[in-house]
Design a protein around this motif. Structure first.
Motif, PDB file in Angstrom:
ATOM      1  N   ARG A   1       0.854  -1.183   0.000  1.00 41.50           N
ATOM      2  CA  ARG A   1       0.000   0.000   0.000  1.00 41.50           C
ATOM      3  C   ARG A   1       0.888   1.231   0.000  1.00 41.50           C
ATOM      4  O   ARG A   1       1.783   1.362   0.836  1.00 41.50           O
ATOM      5  CB  ARG A   1      -0.905   0.013   1.233  1.00 41.50           C
ATOM      6  CG  ARG A   1      -1.914   1.168   1.245  1.00 41.50           C
ATOM      7  CD  ARG A   1      -2.814   1.129   2.463  1.00 41.50           C
ATOM      8  NE  ARG A   1      -2.090   1.322   3.715  1.00 41.50           N
ATOM      9  CZ  ARG A   1      -1.751   2.520   4.203  1.00 41.50           C
ATOM     10  NH1 ARG A   1      -2.037   3.617   3.556  1.00 41.50           N
ATOM     11  NH2 ARG A   1      -1.106   2.599   5.349  1.00 41.50           N
ATOM     12  N   GLU A   2       0.659   2.114  -0.950  1.00 39.25           N
ATOM     13  CA  GLU A   2       1.437   3.345  -1.025  1.00 39.25           C
ATOM     14  C   GLU A   2       1.097   4.247   0.163  1.00 39.25           C
ATOM     15  O   GLU A   2      -0.070   4.387   0.546  1.00 39.25           O
ATOM     16  CB  GLU A   2       1.140   4.080  -2.321  1.00 39.25           C
ATOM     17  CG  GLU A   2       1.982   5.325  -2.520  1.00 39.25           C
ATOM     18  CD  GLU A   2       1.725   6.027  -3.838  1.00 39.25           C
ATOM     19  OE1 GLU A   2       2.597   6.793  -4.253  1.00 39.25           O
ATOM     20  OE2 GLU A   2       0.651   5.805  -4.438  1.00 39.25           O
ATOM     21  N   THR A   3       2.116   4.848   0.740  1.00 41.43           N
ATOM     22  CA  THR A   3       1.937   5.839   1.796  1.00 41.43           C
ATOM     23  C   THR A   3       2.525   7.159   1.294  1.00 41.43           C
ATOM     24  O   THR A   3       3.142   7.210   0.225  1.00 41.43           O
ATOM     25  CB  THR A   3       2.653   5.418   3.096  1.00 41.43           C
ATOM     26  OG1 THR A   3       4.066   5.359   2.858  1.00 41.43           O
ATOM     27  CG2 THR A   3       2.139   4.080   3.599  1.00 41.43           C
ATOM     28  N   GLU A   4       2.344   8.186   2.066  1.00 40.72           N
ATOM     29  CA  GLU A   4       2.867   9.492   1.663  1.00 40.72           C
ATOM     30  C   GLU A   4       4.386   9.456   1.502  1.00 40.72           C
ATOM     31  O   GLU A   4       4.936  10.028   0.569  1.00 40.72           O
ATOM     32  CB  GLU A   4       2.482  10.541   2.700  1.00 40.72           C
ATOM     33  CG  GLU A   4       2.784  11.962   2.258  1.00 40.72           C
ATOM     34  CD  GLU A   4       2.230  12.972   3.237  1.00 40.72           C
ATOM     35  OE1 GLU A   4       2.986  13.901   3.582  1.00 40.72           O
ATOM     36  OE2 GLU A   4       1.072  12.828   3.658  1.00 40.72           O
ATOM     37  N   GLU A   5       5.061   8.755   2.398  1.00 40.64           N
ATOM     38  CA  GLU A   5       6.524   8.715   2.409  1.00 40.64           C
ATOM     39  C   GLU A   5       7.121   7.513   1.663  1.00 40.64           C
ATOM     40  O   GLU A   5       8.276   7.558   1.269  1.00 40.64           O
ATOM     41  CB  GLU A   5       7.037   8.688   3.847  1.00 40.64           C
ATOM     42  CG  GLU A   5       6.675   9.909   4.647  1.00 40.64           C
ATOM     43  CD  GLU A   5       7.417  11.147   4.177  1.00 40.64           C
ATOM     44  OE1 GLU A   5       8.606  11.032   3.811  1.00 40.64           O
ATOM     45  OE2 GLU A   5       6.801  12.223   4.169  1.00 40.64           O
ATOM     46  N   GLY A   6       6.368   6.433   1.530  1.00 42.38           N
ATOM     47  CA  GLY A   6       6.928   5.223   0.939  1.00 42.38           C
ATOM     48  C   GLY A   6       5.860   4.186   0.687  1.00 42.38           C
ATOM     49  O   GLY A   6       4.948   4.402  -0.102  1.00 42.38           O
ATOM     50  N   ALA A   7       5.962   3.056   1.408  1.00 42.48           N
ATOM     51  CA  ALA A   7       5.002   1.976   1.214  1.00 42.48           C
ATOM     52  C   ALA A   7       4.867   1.160   2.493  1.00 42.48           C
ATOM     53  O   ALA A   7       5.831   1.010   3.245  1.00 42.48           O
ATOM     54  CB  ALA A   7       5.446   1.062   0.075  1.00 42.48           C
ATOM     55  N   ASP A   8       3.677   0.657   2.731  1.00 43.59           N
ATOM     56  CA  ASP A   8       3.445  -0.329   3.779  1.00 43.59           C
ATOM     57  C   ASP A   8       3.485  -1.701   3.117  1.00 43.59           C
ATOM     58  O   ASP A   8       2.789  -1.937   2.124  1.00 43.59           O
ATOM     59  CB  ASP A   8       2.084  -0.139   4.450  1.00 43.59           C
ATOM     60  CG  ASP A   8       2.089   0.989   5.461  1.00 43.59           C
ATOM     61  OD1 ASP A   8       3.186   1.410   5.890  1.00 43.59           O
ATOM     62  OD2 ASP A   8       1.002   1.449   5.837  1.00 43.59           O
ATOM     63  N   ILE A   9       4.297  -2.575   3.655  1.00 44.69           N
ATOM     64  CA  ILE A   9       4.468  -3.931   3.130  1.00 44.69           C
ATOM     65  C   ILE A   9       3.770  -4.879   4.091  1.00 44.69           C
ATOM     66  O   ILE A   9       4.177  -5.010   5.247  1.00 44.69           O
ATOM     67  CB  ILE A   9       5.961  -4.302   3.030  1.00 44.69           C
ATOM     68  CG1 ILE A   9       6.762  -3.251   2.254  1.00 44.69           C
ATOM     69  CG2 ILE A   9       6.125  -5.707   2.458  1.00 44.69           C
ATOM     70  CD1 ILE A   9       6.353  -3.089   0.816  1.00 44.69           C
TER      71      ILE A   9
END
Length: 88
Positions: free
Chosen positions: A59-67
């Motif tokens: 899932r894309e986040t503002e800073e990077g991604a949640d894996i």
């Protein structure tokens, strides 16, 4: 190992949006899956993940991604073929 009704899931953060940078988050998530299985009373080691299906959700986040990695251990009475069984 565990029964079919158990499912473990864990989410780790990656500070990068680039897939080649997600390795650490994936490795930590996989290690935490094994820890969760231990906490649930399963006798499992990292080697027990060979031949298992691990599911990945990003899932894309503002800073990077949640894996998010999830794993439903299979019943040891129905093991998958070992790699050596595939070789001719």
């Amino acid at each position: 190992m565990a029964t079919m009704d158990r499912k473990f899931s864990v989410t780790e953060e990656s500070s990068s949006k680039h897939p080649h940078d997600w390795g650490r988050a994936m490795a930590v998530a996989i290690s935490r899956l094994v820890e969760m299985a231990h906490e649930a009373g399963d006798v499992v080691e990292d080697e027990n993940l060979y031949g298992e299906d691990l599911h990945l959700f990003v899932r894309e986040t503002e800073e990077g991604a949640d894996i998010t990695m999830s794993w439903t251990p299979r019943d040891t009475k129905d093991p998958s073929p070992k790699r050596s069984d595939w070789e001719i």
